[in-house]
Design an enzyme around this catalytic site. Structure first.
Site, PDB file in Angstrom:
ATOM      1  N   ASP A 326       1.064  -1.423  -0.030  1.00  0.00           N
ATOM      2  CA  ASP A 326      -0.069  -0.202  -0.160  1.00  0.00           C
ATOM      3  C   ASP A 326       1.045   0.929   0.248  1.00  0.00           C
ATOM      4  O   ASP A 326       1.923   1.153   0.123  1.00  0.00           O
ATOM      5  CB  ASP A 326      -0.709  -0.428   1.640  1.00  0.00           C
ATOM      6  CG  ASP A 326      -0.532   0.146   2.540  1.00  0.00           C
ATOM      7  OD1 ASP A 326       1.259   0.284   2.501  1.00  0.00           O
ATOM      8  OD2 ASP A 326      -0.441   0.023   3.910  1.00  0.00           O
ATOM      9  N   ASP A 328       1.158   4.902   2.486  1.00  0.00           N
ATOM     10  CA  ASP A 328       1.216   5.067   3.546  1.00  0.00           C
ATOM     11  C   ASP A 328       2.092   6.546   3.215  1.00  0.00           C
ATOM     12  O   ASP A 328       2.849   7.449   3.274  1.00  0.00           O
ATOM     13  CB  ASP A 328       1.951   4.729   4.582  1.00  0.00           C
ATOM     14  CG  ASP A 328       1.531   2.747   4.704  1.00  0.00           C
ATOM     15  OD1 ASP A 328       0.507   3.432   5.155  1.00  0.00           O
ATOM     16  OD2 ASP A 328       2.374   2.259   4.530  1.00  0.00           O
ATOM     17  N   ASP A 434      -3.020   5.182   2.674  1.00  0.00           N
ATOM     18  CA  ASP A 434      -3.499   4.986   3.508  1.00  0.00           C
ATOM     19  C   ASP A 434      -3.129   6.463   4.028  1.00  0.00           C
ATOM     20  O   ASP A 434      -2.200   6.831   3.727  1.00  0.00           O
ATOM     21  CB  ASP A 434      -2.568   4.341   5.246  1.00  0.00           C
ATOM     22  CG  ASP A 434      -3.407   2.953   5.098  1.00  0.00           C
ATOM     23  OD1 ASP A 434      -4.798   2.834   5.081  1.00  0.00           O
ATOM     24  OD2 ASP A 434      -3.091   2.133   6.058  1.00  0.00           O
TER      25      ASP A 434
END
Ligand code: UTP
Ligand code: MN
Length: 510
Positions: A326, A328, A434
């Site tokens: 992912d 961040d 995120d």
């Protein structure tokens, strides 16, 4: 929105550092922090980037010029050797230069010719690599580079950690700690004597290591990799929004793959629905270039809704990883309080442009006054946070952008798995992102907490609690003896409060 291709020239600027455009593509500089110090390194890095030099945060094989200050040639050579596993060396060593080459180049605004006086002299013969090493017991006391010398062993231990996680026993942290010790070793383990005196290597880990050293593989690891349970749990926990408990329940019900879940008629929450829909994309590694492209979008969004706000790329990419699961980001504003209410505005901005495939925002629930030494359960932090899935444009990308895509397209008569209908174009990709908003006063703690690795973080908190009677979170550091919070405006100050030597992000790959 600026298309990805045009954005790429400036793609390194995600991460809150102003980098400008690279003018000298053949010169890739790395500044050695040893004896230079983090703040001087950061200053010199910024200076070089503003002048159009490519200065890397972390050392990698693409570095052509290593610049150091007050280090001998032998010291730099030893350091370089420890960075690259013997098998991974390409044969072309980077120049090993004194800081004078860098400052003269800054003065001239271009890389100056390398003279003898710029080059560090290596005197000693390459010394035999010490095969018995002592290491400290906590991962946060050790330097763990991304590239290390024992991948065969650590990969095996990581499979055992996963296996333990899937059966929810504590073997997971035991195996992770053992792997982390091997990652920090400056040499390849070739026999069991090499392990003498090393911490965190229990009987089980040693048995597995011994088997691999003798037979080339471990039966337990091979059995795990081939077991139906391991494979199914891996596939099912790979669905965004599905943890071990849910995956285990589904496995017991006979489900093995996301497509089984999709056709099972189970009621799924919104997160899991998105997880199934974008399963293939979300299980494809995110590249640094993609992370940077998303960084540009987030930066644009944040600056549009709150001028002066800053974003920084954290997580594995800050540690120098070339790919991640992912992306961040931390978002803050230098004026405390200005960041309040920022997240919904950023989300609306992104949604209005069709850039979000999914998002869920958690509100900030951290209140220092009521926290005291009591730590939140399982260290979940309480920042305002958006778990999201971005739709990243990939102009010109066809099914070839990942090898399985063409196969998936053919096989995909069930349009409920994969996020794309048959024949739909592949010119975008779903990416997990995120976004975390932090008040400026907590920024250093949030940065340290979100940079990882996960084990490094866990070990920092264990060190704080067991050795220092302090309690560390991504919000604050509380000293239980003095009964007060210890403030910090940068990561270096937190390490100092904890009585630890500063470890830069690229050496936190524990
Ligand atoms: P990630 O899970 O994103 O890991 O968490 P990573 O190191 O970036 O690796 P990949 O490449 O994405 O898989 C990043 C850091 O954020 C912290 C974790 O502890 C980790 O150190 N984190 C994550 C939190 O503090 N809170 C969370 O709720 C999630
Ligand atoms: Mn990450």
């Amino acid at each position: 929105m600026v298309p990805l291709k045009r954005r790429k020239t400036n793609s390194n600027s995600a991460g809150g550092v102003d980098v400008g455009v690279t003018k000298f593509p053949d010169v890739v500089i790395f500044l050695l922090e040893r004896r230079m110090g983090a703040s001087r390194k950061s200053f010199l890095t910024g200076l070089g980037r503003r002048k159009g030099f490519r200065v890397e945060e972390c050392y990698s094989q693409c570095v052509t010029h290593v610049v150091s200050e007050n280090n001998s040639g032998d010291e730099v050579r030893d350091w370089l050797e420890a960075q690259t596993p013997a098998g991974g060396r390409t044969g072309v060593s980077p120049y090993q230069l004194d800081i004078s080459w860098y400052t003269e180049s800054m003065g001239m605004g271009r890389p100056v010719d390398i003279q003898d006086r710029h080059q560090l002299q290596v005197r000693a013969e390459p010394r035999p690599i010490a095969m018995v090493t002592t290491l400290n017991g906590y991962a946060c006391q050790r330097r763990t580079p991304l590239q290390h010398h024992n991948a065969v062993l650590t990969d095996a231990l990581l499979v055992l950690a996963e296996k333990a996680e899937f059966s929810e026993n504590e073997g997971r942290s035991v195996a992770l700690r053992a792997a982390s010790v091997l990652k920090a070793l400056p040499h390849t383990v070739i026999n069991m004597e090499n392990l003498q005196g090393l911490p965190c290597l229990g009987e089980h880990s040693q048995r597995v290591i011994k088997e691999i050293l003798e037979d080339g593989k471990s039966r337990e690891v091979e059995a795990a990799l081939h077991s139906e349970q391991y494979q199914a749990m891996k596939a099912l926990t790979g669905i965004f929004g599905v943890g071990v408990k849910t995956a285990d329940r589904w496995f017991r019900e006979g489900l093995r793959h996301p497509s089984d879940v999709a056709s099972s008629g189970h009621r799924l929450n919104h997160t899991q629905q998105a997880g199934i829909q974008h399963y293939d994309d979300l299980n494809m590694p995110v590249t640094k270039a993609e992370a940077d492209a998303i960084g540009q979008i987030v930066k644009e969004a944040v600056q549009a809704v709150l001028p002066g706000a800053e974003i920084i790329l954290t997580g594995g990419f800050r540690r120098g990883k070339p790919t991640g699961h992912d992306v961040d980001f931390l978002i803050t504003h230098p004026e405390e309080g200005k960041e309040e209410g920022l997240m919904p505005k950023v989300v609306s901005w992104l949604e209005a442009r069709g850039l979000l495939l999914y998002q869920k925002t958690n509100r900030n629930s951290y209140l220092e006054a009521t926290e005291g030494s009591a730590r939140p359960p399982n260290n979940m932090d309480r920042f305002e946070r958006s778990f999201s899935i971005f739709r990243l444009d990939m102009p010109g990308a066809g099914p070839e952008r990942h090898p399985q895509a063409a196969l998936l397209e053919q096989a995909q008569d069930d349009s409920s798995v994969g996020g794309r209908r048959v024949g739909e174009s592949w010119d975008w990709k779903a990416v997990r992102v995120d976004l975390v908003v932090t008040p400026f006063s907590q920024f250093a703690f949030a940065l340290l907490g979100w940079t990882g690795s996960q084990l490094f973080e866990r070990e920092l908190r264990r060190w704080a609690g067991q050795e220092k009677h302090m309690s560390l979170s991504s919000h604050a550091l509380y000293d239980s003896k003095q009964k007060r919070y210890l403030r910090a405006s940068c990561e270096e100050e937190i390490f100092a409060h904890l009585g630890l030597e500063f470890i830069p992000p690229c050496e936190r790959n524990a």
